[in-house]
Design a protein around this motif. Structure first.
Motif, PDB file in Angstrom:
ATOM      1  N   THR A  37      -1.195  81.858  46.778  1.00 58.24           N
ATOM      2  CA  THR A  37      -0.972  80.414  46.634  1.00 58.24           C
ATOM      3  C   THR A  37      -1.392  79.711  47.918  1.00 58.24           C
ATOM      4  N   ARG A  38      -1.525  78.427  47.815  1.00 60.58           N
ATOM      5  CA  ARG A  38      -1.979  77.706  49.016  1.00 60.58           C
ATOM      6  C   ARG A  38      -1.350  76.335  49.072  1.00 60.58           C
ATOM      7  N   PHE A  39      -1.325  75.811  50.316  1.00 63.82           N
ATOM      8  CA  PHE A  39      -0.986  74.415  50.516  1.00 63.82           C
ATOM      9  C   PHE A  39      -2.275  73.792  51.013  1.00 63.82           C
ATOM     10  N   ALA A  40      -2.688  72.717  50.351  1.00 64.62           N
ATOM     11  CA  ALA A  40      -4.015  72.165  50.642  1.00 64.62           C
ATOM     12  C   ALA A  40      -3.950  70.677  50.936  1.00 64.62           C
ATOM     13  N   PRO A  41      -3.296  70.303  52.023  1.00 67.67           N
ATOM     14  CA  PRO A  41      -3.137  68.872  52.298  1.00 67.67           C
ATOM     15  C   PRO A  41      -4.398  68.214  52.846  1.00 67.67           C
ATOM     16  N   SER A  42      -4.455  66.915  52.655  1.00 65.74           N
ATOM     17  CA  SER A  42      -5.507  66.122  53.283  1.00 65.74           C
ATOM     18  C   SER A  42      -4.902  65.484  54.525  1.00 65.74           C
ATOM     19  N   PRO A  43      -5.599  65.531  55.635  1.00 66.40           N
ATOM     20  CA  PRO A  43      -5.008  65.012  56.883  1.00 66.40           C
ATOM     21  C   PRO A  43      -5.089  63.494  56.968  1.00 66.40           C
ATOM     22  N   ILE A  73      -7.078  72.990  54.891  1.00 66.88           N
ATOM     23  CA  ILE A  73      -7.118  71.555  55.184  1.00 66.88           C
ATOM     24  C   ILE A  73      -8.272  70.916  54.408  1.00 66.88           C
ATOM     25  N   GLU A  74      -7.907  69.923  53.603  1.00 68.45           N
ATOM     26  CA  GLU A  74      -8.903  69.275  52.754  1.00 68.45           C
ATOM     27  C   GLU A  74      -9.343  67.963  53.409  1.00 68.45           C
ATOM     28  N   ASP A  75     -10.304  68.104  54.290  1.00 65.91           N
ATOM     29  CA  ASP A  75     -10.702  66.966  55.113  1.00 65.91           C
ATOM     30  C   ASP A  75     -12.115  66.496  54.783  1.00 65.91           C
ATOM     31  N   THR A 229     -16.692  66.549  46.590  1.00 68.57           N
ATOM     32  CA  THR A 229     -15.506  65.808  46.159  1.00 68.57           C
ATOM     33  C   THR A 229     -14.359  66.807  46.062  1.00 68.57           C
ATOM     34  N   TYR A 230     -13.144  66.282  45.963  1.00 67.90           N
ATOM     35  CA  TYR A 230     -11.971  67.167  45.844  1.00 67.90           C
ATOM     36  C   TYR A 230     -12.181  68.197  44.736  1.00 67.90           C
ATOM     37  N   HIS A 231     -12.640  67.712  43.580  1.00 66.94           N
ATOM     38  CA  HIS A 231     -12.716  68.553  42.382  1.00 66.94           C
ATOM     39  C   HIS A 231     -13.631  69.762  42.576  1.00 66.94           C
ATOM     40  N   VAL A 246      -2.495  77.741  41.361  1.00 68.54           N
ATOM     41  CA  VAL A 246      -2.678  76.431  41.998  1.00 68.54           C
ATOM     42  C   VAL A 246      -1.406  75.619  41.720  1.00 68.54           C
ATOM     43  N   ILE A 247      -0.708  75.283  42.796  1.00 67.49           N
ATOM     44  CA  ILE A 247       0.534  74.516  42.643  1.00 67.49           C
ATOM     45  C   ILE A 247       0.286  73.167  43.297  1.00 67.49           C
ATOM     46  N   ARG A 248       0.304  72.125  42.522  1.00 66.34           N
ATOM     47  CA  ARG A 248      -0.047  70.814  43.086  1.00 66.34           C
ATOM     48  C   ARG A 248       0.685  69.723  42.309  1.00 66.34           C
ATOM     49  N   GLY A 249       0.569  68.509  42.812  1.00 64.44           N
ATOM     50  CA  GLY A 249       1.244  67.373  42.187  1.00 64.44           C
ATOM     51  C   GLY A 249       0.639  67.050  40.829  1.00 64.44           C
ATOM     52  N   GLU A 251      -0.243  64.405  39.667  1.00 72.72           N
ATOM     53  CA  GLU A 251      -1.278  63.367  39.653  1.00 72.72           C
ATOM     54  C   GLU A 251      -2.655  63.983  39.413  1.00 72.72           C
ATOM     55  N   TRP A 252      -2.748  65.299  39.554  1.00 79.53           N
ATOM     56  CA  TRP A 252      -4.030  65.966  39.320  1.00 79.53           C
ATOM     57  C   TRP A 252      -4.220  66.413  37.873  1.00 79.53           C
ATOM     58  N   LEU A 253      -3.174  66.259  37.089  1.00 82.93           N
ATOM     59  CA  LEU A 253      -3.245  66.729  35.702  1.00 82.93           C
ATOM     60  C   LEU A 253      -4.374  66.067  34.896  1.00 82.93           C
TER      61      LEU A 253
HETATM   62  N1  GLU Z   1      -5.873  67.707  49.040  1.00 82.20           N
HETATM   63  C1  GLU Z   1      -5.168  67.504  47.807  1.00 82.20           C
HETATM   64  C2  GLU Z   1      -4.051  66.521  48.071  1.00 82.20           C
HETATM   65  O1  GLU Z   1      -3.644  66.371  49.198  1.00 82.20           O
HETATM   66  C3  GLU Z   1      -4.619  68.816  47.329  1.00 82.20           C
HETATM   67  C4  GLU Z   1      -4.281  68.941  45.904  1.00 82.20           C
HETATM   68  C5  GLU Z   1      -4.192  70.412  45.588  1.00 82.20           C
HETATM   69  O2  GLU Z   1      -3.219  71.049  46.007  1.00 82.20           O
HETATM   70  O3  GLU Z   1      -5.102  70.937  44.953  1.00 82.20           O
HETATM   71  O4  GLU Z   1      -3.562  65.890  47.155  1.00 82.20           O
END
Ligand code: GLU
Length: 544
Positions: A37-43, A73-75, A229-231, A246-249, A251-253
């Motif tokens: 699993t991962r945490f993928a934040p945008s800074p 890091i999704e930058d 792009t993010y996708h 993939v565990i995410r909010g 809003e990506w659904l």
């Molecule tokens: N960079 C995306 C965000 O911050 C990550 C979403 C995901 O975990 O795939 O919303």
């Protein structure tokens, strides 16, 4: 159309192949059932409290299964990027004890973990898609795109680059060559074969089986600066980093149908998905999203206020797993990480954010800590957020720990503080710098009676007395001065006395602590010491 030639034309500098990346980032060698699993934040400079939910789920699932939890890091969106934000994310999560097995800090075999350093990888996969006719360059200008959008608005149809609105999908090689030579900026778009009249079924591990509308839009995979792009980055990275979940909010659904298409076009196996509902708060009876401006929306708020990491994690866990509170009741002193976290116990609908509940949880968590633990955490907090209090606490650590020991341990520990920023208010009176008579005596008493009670107490007070002897003396003082030694007897005959023993205790309490409410007064006097206790009693009666 010679798609291969088109791919070469667009990506002459990309010489590696996707096979190369598949081989350097192979399937992970992990035991059966291990989750990656991962945490993928945008800074972007704001670490939302809500991000703790996917983070904790990802961390628990990976660790419980002997898998890997990593930080990416999704930058890729430089417009939204904020300087120092990456370090903020790391610091915030460090405070909450969340560690990453791999990622920008820990490194790892699937590096780089920063998307801005993976440009070549994305371009290699984009080149492959172009070579297979699954992607194409789009030279539409912002004005042209705006025109399309306006037309779609007038026609009341879904906005986007699709169907009859598409302009660049089938440009011939010469046209592309010509535009490239002229230096016209372009993006790379996914050539979509979907149809929005179709419905697709998908099983999300939290939401269950859901029906979604198929994507029909030729979304951009590479922006004009060559960044993804993010996708697109999501598909490439989660594939190459071998993410299993993939565990995410949530809003990506809505983007999921597109992601399914991308994974398929790229020939990738889909990971499993868990979409976590947005955190809501109550405003009157209405549920609102916990937004940036709301109190408690930012993770740094909890650090500043001085919530123990354990308290916040414990609270989040109560929201994440419906059986957590039962488990905690059965295992009051067990480490949180021993709780068997389960996807099945997660609710598909949003949790309600409630600071009052968090404070309750926190008081419980802090009440279970030893004085030593409280002292250590409190001083770490104070050093940064209340330096003056920090200096005072550090002056005599044994004294501070004795103060913090009051009411601690035993079956029913005192549940006094939820956050470290409250502690000074509770225990400050132990230090002369903060000691102040803030409360006044409740009720109508004669000044000379108050003084007589205090004098009576001072005459017999002996700090070697145990609690029973100490209280017996207060009762005697009460009796000697016309106060009823028993509250119960007083209630039966209130006019027969000037007051009761509780009132006498109140005089003493206010004199010694400055407040109507304090920790156990006997213990307060023990910790304060006979000399200081007496000094305060004298000073109070002399100034009354
Ligand atoms: N960079 C995306 C965000 O911050 C990550 C979403 C995901 O975990 O795939 O919303």
């Amino acid at each position: 159309m010679d798609y291969k030639a088109l791919a070469e034309l667009l990506f002459p500098d990309i010489i590696k192949t996707t096979d190369y990346y598949e081989s350097i980032y192979p399937e992970r060698n992990l035991p059966e059932g291990a989750k990656v699993t991962r945490f993928a934040p945008s800074p972007t400079g704001f670490v939302h409290f809500g991000s703790l939910f996917p983070v904790l789920v990802g961390e628990r699932l990976a660790r419980q299964s002997g898998g890997v939890f990593y930080l990416r890091i999704e930058d890729t969106d430089s417009k939204r990027e904020v300087k120092g934000a990456e370090q903020d994310i790391i610091n915030c999560y460090k405070y909450f004890g969340i560690t990453f097995d791999e990622g920008i800090t820990a490194g790892g075999a699937y590096a780089p973990y920063r998307q801005s350093e993976r440009k070549e990888i994305y371009q290699t996969y984009a080149k492959k898609m172009v070579a297979e006719g699954k992607a194409y360059p789009c030279f539409c200008t912002p004005e042209e795109l705006e025109e399309i959008r306006a037309r779609q608005e007038a026609e009341k149809v879904t906005p986007g680059y699709y169907g009859k609105y598409v302009k660049c999908r089938d440009l011939d090689l010469d046209t592309v060559k010509d535009k490239l030579e002229k230096g016209i900026p372009y993006t790379i778009r996914y050539r979509c074969t979907g149809n929005a009249n179709n419905k697709i079924k998908f099983t999300d591990l939290i939401k269950g089986t859901i029906e979604l509308t198929e994507n029909e839009i030729d979304h951009i995979i590479l922006k004009s600066d060559g960044t993804p792009t993010y996708h697109f980055a999501h598909a490439v990275d989660d594939h190459l980093m071998r993410t299993t979940h993939v565990i995410r909010g949530e809003e990506w659904l809505p983007s999921l149908p597109y992601h399914i298409q991308l994974f398929s076009a790229l020939g990738f196996k889909m990971p499993k998905y868990m979409h976590i509902a947005q955190l809501m708060r109550l405003e009157g009876n209405a549920k609102k999203k916990l937004s940036k401006r709301d109190k408690g929306a930012s993770l740094s708020y909890y650090i500043q206020e001085g919530y123990a990491a354990e308290s916040v994690l414990e609270y989040v866990m109560t929201l994440l797993n419906s059986n957590f509170e039962d488990w905690r009741r059965a295992n009051p002193n067990e480490d949180l990480n021993k709780f068997p976290f389960s996807i099945k116990k997660m609710s598909p609908s949003g949790s309600l954010f409630d600071l009052v509940k968090l404070n309750d949880v926190s008081k419980n968590v802090v009440s279970r800590m030893s004085a030593e633990e409280v002292y250590n955490k409190l001083t770490v907090w104070a050093e940064k957020h209340d330096p003056e209090f920090y200096t005072i606490l550090m002056r005599d650590p044994e004294y501070a720990k004795a103060i913090l020991s009051i009411g601690r341990g035993g079956k029913n520990p005192r549940k006094d503080f939820a956050v470290w920023s409250e502690v000074k208010n509770y225990i400050g009176f132990f230090y002369n710098e903060y000691f102040k008579i803030t409360d006044s005596i409740q009720g109508d008493f004669d000044k000379k009676d108050i003084i007589a009670c205090i004098d009576g107490f001072l005459e017999t007070y002996d700090s070697n007395d145990d609690q029973t002897a100490w209280f017996d003396k207060i009762r005697k003082v009460a009796e000697d001065n016309g106060f009823c030694p028993s509250v119960k007897d007083y209630k039966d005959n209130p006019t027969g006395y000037k007051g009761h023993v509780g009132d006498v205790s109140m005089f003493l309490r206010i004199a010694v602590t400055g407040k109507l409410n304090s920790p156990d007064l006997y213990q307060v006097m023990q910790v304060l010491g006979a000399e200081e206790t007496k000094r305060r009693l004298f000073s109070f009666k002399n100034n009354i």
